[in-house]
Enzyme design. Structure first.
Site, PDB file in Angstrom:
ATOM      1  N   GLY A 109       0.796  -1.232   0.000  1.00 41.83           N
ATOM      2  CA  GLY A 109       0.000   0.000   0.000  1.00 41.83           C
ATOM      3  C   GLY A 109       0.824   1.276   0.000  1.00 41.83           C
ATOM      4  N   GLU A 332       0.621 -35.601   1.760  1.00 46.49           N
ATOM      5  CA  GLU A 332      -0.107 -34.496   2.421  1.00 46.49           C
ATOM      6  C   GLU A 332      -0.744 -34.963   3.732  1.00 46.49           C
ATOM      7  OE1 GLU A 332       0.391 -31.532   1.483  1.00 46.49           O
ATOM      8  OE2 GLU A 332       1.385 -32.152  -0.367  1.00 46.49           O
TER       9      GLU A 332
HETATM   10  P1  ATP Z   1       4.776  -1.881  -5.022  1.00 44.55           P
HETATM   11  O1  ATP Z   1       5.887  -1.832  -4.031  1.00 44.55           O
HETATM   12  O2  ATP Z   1       4.719  -3.187  -5.757  1.00 44.55           O
HETATM   13  O3  ATP Z   1       4.671  -0.686  -5.909  1.00 44.55           O
HETATM   14  P2  ATP Z   1       2.799  -0.831  -3.236  1.00 44.55           P
HETATM   15  O4  ATP Z   1       3.274  -1.073  -1.851  1.00 44.55           O
HETATM   16  O5  ATP Z   1       2.959   0.532  -3.798  1.00 44.55           O
HETATM   17  O6  ATP Z   1       3.406  -1.912  -4.193  1.00 44.55           O
HETATM   18  P3  ATP Z   1       0.065  -0.466  -3.862  1.00 44.55           P
HETATM   19  O7  ATP Z   1       0.320  -0.208  -5.307  1.00 44.55           O
HETATM   20  O8  ATP Z   1      -0.274   0.682  -3.009  1.00 44.55           O
HETATM   21  O9  ATP Z   1       1.279  -1.256  -3.253  1.00 44.55           O
HETATM   22  O10 ATP Z   1      -1.074  -1.569  -3.697  1.00 44.55           O
HETATM   23  C1  ATP Z   1      -1.638  -2.274  -4.797  1.00 44.55           C
HETATM   24  C2  ATP Z   1      -3.114  -2.517  -4.549  1.00 44.55           C
HETATM   25  O11 ATP Z   1      -3.269  -3.411  -3.449  1.00 44.55           O
HETATM   26  C3  ATP Z   1      -3.859  -1.264  -4.133  1.00 44.55           C
HETATM   27  O12 ATP Z   1      -4.392  -0.616  -5.238  1.00 44.55           O
HETATM   28  C4  ATP Z   1      -4.950  -1.789  -3.232  1.00 44.55           C
HETATM   29  O13 ATP Z   1      -6.043  -2.236  -3.979  1.00 44.55           O
HETATM   30  C5  ATP Z   1      -4.314  -3.005  -2.594  1.00 44.55           C
HETATM   31  N1  ATP Z   1      -3.712  -2.686  -1.279  1.00 44.55           N
HETATM   32  C6  ATP Z   1      -2.405  -2.790  -0.952  1.00 44.55           C
HETATM   33  N2  ATP Z   1      -2.207  -2.457   0.340  1.00 44.55           N
HETATM   34  C7  ATP Z   1      -3.405  -2.102   0.834  1.00 44.55           C
HETATM   35  C8  ATP Z   1      -3.843  -1.643   2.112  1.00 44.55           C
HETATM   36  N3  ATP Z   1      -2.975  -1.478   3.122  1.00 44.55           N
HETATM   37  N4  ATP Z   1      -5.160  -1.358   2.271  1.00 44.55           N
HETATM   38  C9  ATP Z   1      -6.021  -1.526   1.249  1.00 44.55           C
HETATM   39  N5  ATP Z   1      -5.666  -1.961   0.028  1.00 44.55           N
HETATM   40  C10 ATP Z   1      -4.382  -2.249  -0.191  1.00 44.55           C
END
Ligand code: ATP
Length: 494
Positions: A109, A332
């Site tokens: 996220g 398993e």
């Molecule tokens: P990366 O490091 O791969 O770029 P990231 O950490 O930036 O990943 P995001 O792109 O923010 O991750 O998350 C991808 C999707 O996963 C979001 O659009 C959302 O739908 C879901 N998601 C990830 N983390 C959360 C969270 N903490 N709460 C709600 N949804 C989440």
């Protein structure tokens, strides 16, 4: 001015050569090629359409849309308050916060948090990824960095906002230690430009810029990026714990019709290690499964199936031969029996449906996400891992390659135990330990557990066969069904 002079001189030269009777065909061709190269590389190549969000659209992301990241949100909010109340911060002489680094595993996220930060500070949001700055032509990356900062300032001005957040995902691609890529000074130039732009951010700028960067390899970053005054705040974005997973599942099922039998808390408990992105995908897959079945609501079984799909991949069309399936079922069952012995009620599901690269799978419930593991827990984990191969040996008389992955994991657990001083060696300095002593300590630990598993499974061979037969028949046993078969088996054998 230079351009005009060049153009004038070029035209004069062409006219002079024409009048003098020269063949200027090759010269014109060469000129056209040079112009095309200039246009594509220097103009087209540099101009990049970064993702811009001026904060006025319907789907604004707020901190309430980010689940399971309470600590990260709290730290982020504290940092953002300097920007939100910049007049106050300025009066107190606080220097402007220029950079914020979000670190953590993929899909937790980080992008979501950066977008929520933009809403929180009422800022324009401009996003780019580190890889967008990596080009083979010298200087293009640096020009893109300049363009990124310019875009953020312009967009803020156009929309009348006083804040802008620049989000750079995968900053490690452009911000890794200078000099690492020796043949490619272009990387260094790009990073230098980023440092220059960040240093150029001033407290009394009309538009307050904040650079939020994300990475899962903070250790690779150039120290210059991390020094005070640049990315001087780091916020850890971890994989969500059980409560966090539940919160994220609730967020992603808000818009979905759930049947009364859905127990999201159980789903959260059984999805240890899932990131937010995994959980979002799980909720989506569950809805797709419900649609395929033609039901009006999403049922608990859809979530269970979706979790397996997200974790292990799609079901494979090619099925193993019957003897192989029998071996997998025995394997398993071995795992499951030891899991139930060491942690009653821990088996969630047992399947021999081949998916992705797995032929069979035991899903275990982990009561809580641990930070520490006791010696007993690690020994139990070892015995569960070894039980598949031992069951094969007892029932079928030989082992198979199906246990290779189990053994790799078992060695990992045994190494952890030796490191933690839980082996016969006691507390040891690992660097001074001769290879053969280290190896012996590992194999003794593994042997001890193997003997324990054998002593348990050998007298229960018939029980293993009975459960494996049921598994072969049904392909998948839920935890409850497994336990009822186990109890019935124990009664008949008693
Ligand atoms: P990366 O490091 O791969 O770029 P990231 O950490 O930036 O990943 P995001 O792109 O923010 O991750 O998350 C991808 C999707 O996963 C979001 O659009 C959302 O739908 C879901 N998601 C990830 N983390 C959360 C969270 N903490 N709460 C709600 N949804 C989440």
């Amino acid at each position: 001015m230079h351009k005009e002079l060049g153009l004038g001189f070029g035209t004069a030269l062409v006219i002079f050569l024409l009048v003098s009777g020269y063949n200027i065909g090759p010269l014109v061709l060469l000129g056209a090629a040079a112009a095309a190269f200039y246009y594509f590389v220097r103009v087209k190549g540099v101009v990049k359409n970064f993702i811009v969000n001026d904060g006025n659209e319907e789907h604004r992301i707020s901190f309430a849309d980010v689940g399971g990241q309470a600590t990260a949100i709290k730290e982020l909010r504290e940092a953002l308050d300097f920007i939100k109340h910049h007049h106050y911060a300025k009066r107190l002489g606080i220097r402007p916060l220029k950079g914020l680094l979000l670190t953590g595993p993929p899909g937790t996220g980080k992008t979501l948090l950066a977008r929520a930060a933009a809403s929180y500070t009422d800022a324009v949001f401009v996003a780019a990824s580190g890889s967008e700055f990596v080009e083979m032509y010298a200087g293009v990356g640096a020009q893109r960095v300049r363009q990124l900062f310019r875009t953020a300032r312009e967009k803020a001005r156009q929309t009348g906002k006083s804040n802008a957040i620049i989000f750079i995902d995968e900053i490690d691609v452009l911000g890794s230690r200078r000099g690492r890529v020796t043949s490619h000074l272009e990387y260094d130039q790009t990073l230098n430009q980023l440092l220059v732009e960040m240093d150029g951010i001033k407290a009394d700028d009309a538009v307050h810029l904040l650079v939020v960067a994300a990475t899962n390899r903070a250790d690779l970053l150039d120290p210059a990026l991390l020094r005070p005054g640049r990315f001087d705040r780091q916020v850890r974005v971890e994989l969500p714990d059980r409560e966090g997973r539940l919160e994220i599942l609730r967020l992603h099922t808000r818009n979905k019709p759930l049947a009364a039998d859905v127990d999201l808390a159980a789903v959260a408990r059984e999805t240890f290690g899932f990131s937010g992105a995994h959980l979002e995908s799980l909720a989506n897959e569950a809805a797709i499964l419900a649609m395929r079945e033609g039901t009006q609501e999403i049922h608990h079984r859809h979530f269970v199936e979706a979790a397996e799909k997200v974790l292990l991949g799609d079901r494979l069309d090619r099925r193993p031969a019957r003897e192989e399936l029998w071996r997998i079922a025995v394997h398993e069952t071995g795992h499951a029996l030891l899991s139930e012995l060491t942690q009653p009620g821990s088996v969630t599901a047992l399947t021999i449906t081949p998916r992705g690269s797995t032929l069979g799978y035991l899903r275990q419930k982990s009561e809580d996400d641990n930070y520490l593991y006791t010696e007993e827990q690690l020994s139990d984990r070892l015995s569960v891992l070894l039980a598949g191969a031992v069951a094969e040996e007892i029932v079928l008389g030989s082992r198979s390659t199906g246990a290779t992955n189990d053994f790799e994991q078992a060695v990992g657990v045994a190494e952890t135990m030796v490191r933690a001083g839980m082996s016969e060696l006691g507390v040891v300095a690992l660097d001074d330990l001769p290879d053969d002593v280290w190896h012996q300590a590992l194999s003794r630990l593994l042997k001890r557990e193997e003997e324990r598993v054998k002593a348990y499974l050998q007298p229960r061979k018939d029980l293993v066969i009975q459960i494996a037969q049921q598994l072969l028949l049904e392909e998948r046993l839920s935890g409850e069904v497994f336990r009822s078969v186990l109890e019935a088996g124990c009664r008949t054998l008693a």
